[in-house]
Enzyme design. Sequence first.
Site, short mmCIF file in Angstrom:
data_model
loop_
_atom_site.label_atom_id
_atom_site.label_comp_id
_atom_site.label_asym_id
_atom_site.label_seq_id
_atom_site.Cartn_x
_atom_site.Cartn_y
_atom_site.Cartn_z
N HIS A 180 0.84 -1.20 0.00
CA HIS A 180 0.00 0.00 0.00
C HIS A 180 0.88 1.24 0.00
CE1 HIS A 180 -3.41 2.55 0.74
NE2 HIS A 180 -2.80 3.08 1.78
N ASP B 254 -7.76 1.24 2.22
CA ASP B 254 -7.42 2.23 3.24
C ASP B 254 -8.36 3.43 3.34
OD1 ASP B 254 -5.85 2.88 5.43
OD2 ASP B 254 -4.44 4.07 4.28
ZN LIG Z 1 -3.26 4.80 2.82
#
Ligand SMILES: [Zn+2]
Length: 1173
Positions: A166, A280
């Site tokens: 990520h 996220d």
């Molecule tokens: Zn993030």
Amino acid sequence: MSVMKRSRVLSVLVGGVFCVAVMSLYRMLELMQGAELQKGDTPAGQDEDLSRLQQKIDRLEHLLSNNNRLVATLRDSLLHRKASWEMGGANVSSDSALIRANRLPGCRLAEEMKEGTNGVQLLDVYNLLPFDNPDGGAWKQGFEIRYHGNEWDEQPLELFLVPHSHNDPGWLKTFDSYYQDQTRHILNNMLIKLTEDSRRKMIWAEISYFSKWWNDIDEQKREMVKRLVRAGQLELVTGGWVMADEANSHYFALLDQLIEGHQWMQRHLGVTPSSGWAVDPFGHSPSMTYLLKGAGLRDMVIQRIHYAVKKHFAQQQTLEFLWRQSWDSSPRSDITCHMMPFYSYDVPHTCGPNPAVCCQFDFHRLPGGRVFCPWRIPPQPITEQNIQERALLLLDQYRQKSRLFRSPVLLVPLGDDFRFVESSEWDAQFSNYQKLFDYFEQHPELHIKARFGTLSDYFEALRRRLSAAGATLPTLRGDFFTYADRDDHYWSGYFTSRPFYKRLDRTLEATLRATEILFSLTLAEMRRFRGDGRLVADFPAREHFQRLTAGRRSLALFQHHDAVTGTARDPVVVDYGTRLFHSILNLRKVLQSSAHWLLLLDKSQYHPDQSKPFLQMDDVISAQDALPQKTPLTLSDEPRSLIIFNPTEQLRTSVINVVVDSPDARVVDAETGRPMTAQVSAVWAEPSQASTEAFQLDFVAELPPLSLVVYYVTKASAGSAHRALYTFHRRGNLPTIQSEHFQVSRPERPEADSPLSLSNKHLQIWSSAETGLLQKLRLQSGLVRQVQVQFLWYGTRTRANWDKSGAYLFLPGEEGAQPYSSSEPPLVRVSRGPVFSDITSCFQHFTHRVRLFHLDGHAGRSLEISNMVDIRSEVNRELVMRLVSNVSNGNRFYSDLNSFQMQERRTLAKLPLQANFYPMSSASFLQDLTSRLSLLSAQSQAVASLRPGELEVVLDRRLQQDDNRGLGQGVTDNKLTASLYQLLLEDRRGGAQEVGGASVQHLSLLAHLTSLSLCHPPITMVSPSNSQLPKLRPFLPLRSSLPCECSPAEPEDAGGHTGKTTWNHLERLRVFFLSSLDCRKQKVPHRKWLSSSTGRASIVAPPPNRHCSARGACNAEVNLDDLFSPLQFRSVRRSGLTLLREHDEPQSARQQQPPRITRLRPMEISAFRVEMD
Ligand SMILES: [Zn+2]
């Protein structure tokens, strides 16, 4: 199995009920259309007919609401039955009579509707859940998962381990620093490590990083990348420029960043994404899923969902579902969605329910490294000695996790933030897992097939298994706000954090959209003008195109879930701000230059000098953290040209304001010489001190759609201009008022305490003489509503060891909101004039102004509210503006999702205060039987309706501490921050009931147009003074207003920026038609009829419905020849929302003459590729 049968029976019944509603709806609409055809269209007749129609539609809505309530009851009973069966209920046979009911004639849509009710409505889930947060054991927020061990004997567990990394495009470090320090190493190693073993896989989401890296690597490496992509080892997921925030972002920007990424992928890799990956973003919106589906994606993964919702979905085995739009009666918008069950997307929370176990399978945390397992049991390298024990331990987690899903296919992500930087990490993860997979392979008695995979691998397997079993996934409607990750930690703070930049985001968005439109029109006009398909030699089209691309990418980057959210470190915020700021300045150059050429009567006089542009903006933005300042214009007898661009596709009456150096000024229409209604007001250097050098000139401009209109402003004879009249109020002593050029009347004593009042022909308002704050509104119809404006502070928690509010979290003090009070009473300034009147309240921390325009059009029907806030002197405080009305909305209100749709909200007492705050990107409303109160905004912020009749928005927050979500700092970089609103009170005649179940509501047409005007203000440019001006001519590209649902946008993808690609795409104007309102089910029926796209031109503003018709947008066809005269179109092809060539509809064999756009459905956004002649 019997559960499924049972559900089907009930859903048929529900479908039947809906059928009635739908039929009546259609019949009613038919009747209304009939009425429309017979009707004359004089303005007066329209108003009258409109109110009759309004009554009809209200009755219809009443009917629909009753049906909705019935449906809700049925749905509840369905849920209860389902729940009771799961506790050991008996098999129930299906009722064939109910099935037959479905086949009744006329219930054509019932089949479609059935799907919609056979599913989960998130509002119902919220009603159901206790939100009690019990300790679930190893899976703290869940429950103990049991299995027998023989569940996989028939169908082995099929596991896909999906490696991911990520990469935030900016958070603790800037985008460029992350790239230098981490991202480029990750991608370089990816190339080596995936090539070493064809069984290895990886997914990547952020195209902003990927494209930057691509520019850095040589041709040989690029070929390697393409091979990995073709072999299915590397999958680019979502394909967005960033992993976008879904709360604060406008759908235009969401789409922009998707287009930017998808176009890049197509151009450089020749692929299109098929799966979404959003692990996220802090909550999820169906607007995003709508765009993904429209862009051709089939599946998606989401992660940050309220832990109680996750647990419920896990219990119901509904973690995988078909996500459907609330307003869609068909499965057209469905997308397969996988919700991750546990706390996070890191390794400890993805292999199974027990993080202490899963962490031992994160081989990046092997002893001796920099990261370790907080559960204190470290991973072990897999050896021959421990492999059996290790494999069985991991298999147990996999099996437990698998029990939460309906199919035996299992998705297990392997990764974390910025993972796979060093090659040793690649080796540790891939070799240890390969040993475990090999072990599973050698032990068929374990009934597991495990391998590395991508999202596509997983979803293909899932689809195969589902179809083999004849199973379908449940449908779901609703959104996933407001997110909580633990306890009462609700992430509603970021809906407001860094409001200065949330507003700057919208400024860039509006500038970008306006520039794209004007630039496209300029290119098209140039080609037509030259006749040989080429552009004018001196026109810097290439440079402009680069500016547009850079502007789009700045906006795209800022949609990242740590950017527009206001959750990055201070230097990173400055980096984003600087990008937005420079983009606005660069786009302004494109605007100025395009307008310059378009306006010249004699094009041979076009000799651009980029260092000294012919046109200037009327304001200056001096820095990334500064608000725009108007530049005073020097006036003389020589006329100065003002050029106004209307970036909307609606004819509108707007008030334009400029600052001039004389209190005597006059504005005329350059074409006709007609004087415009104008007003000169003071520019207040201090609350009670007017400038003697600068004066504000406001005038009423009539702006045809997408037009550039020219006005002349000159110095007028002394005293000839209408000047505003002022009164000042303050409890106690009034300060000395300095206002040389303006008349100030002091209120007489008896009148001093009576309320202040302003009115125009549509409404009257009353405000407190003491504070200047609004108290009451009255419409021309006689409807009176109390609407009190209040300001309040929230503090944060004071108890030791309790978490406090920060950039992400809103954790208000136990005492709740406290009324704002200031040491000295505010100075209240009232101004009255022919163009507008307003009341300004000057408090210590903010200046609040309510303005009423004396206009006939829709701009005269709402109240403009503006706030200038400065809380830099405060500690741990948040300032809110609250409207307290006597609208009886109960606990329901509506807020928008990404300016695309309205979502019903229910304020629930079982949730803490901070959980009842929701994101609002542009609109919110309350309603009861007789009225609706809408608050429209030009920026995103948090909104709540904590008590009936109330609506509050958070203006700014200043928080001294970190809230323990990794940012490591508070939010203390506050600035002088502007916020802008329109407040709209509307009649709801006919007495519709409060709508039960989950009702779908939309903005009224008036609110929609008001919001459009608010978000896309006219753009003012000025010509240099006193020069030998070449003659300018207005530019009027559209023959008539587009249907109000349609909005053209941007010439995207000219490919000019990468150097190699040619930019002959520039020759094509690409047009989006955005249809964002539901005409069929629309509460306000106006848009269903009356003129527009097919002919009638130049309609004057009010009533608003006269601009707009859905006839083009909803029912029939839009003829481009009619719309874009004098531009000519050769062909029109429907494409996907990100305009990938693969998604183009085949060219129809028989090209229609003239080309038409057909089948625009309500609420749908459609993209078309348009070729110009
Ligand atoms: Zn993030």
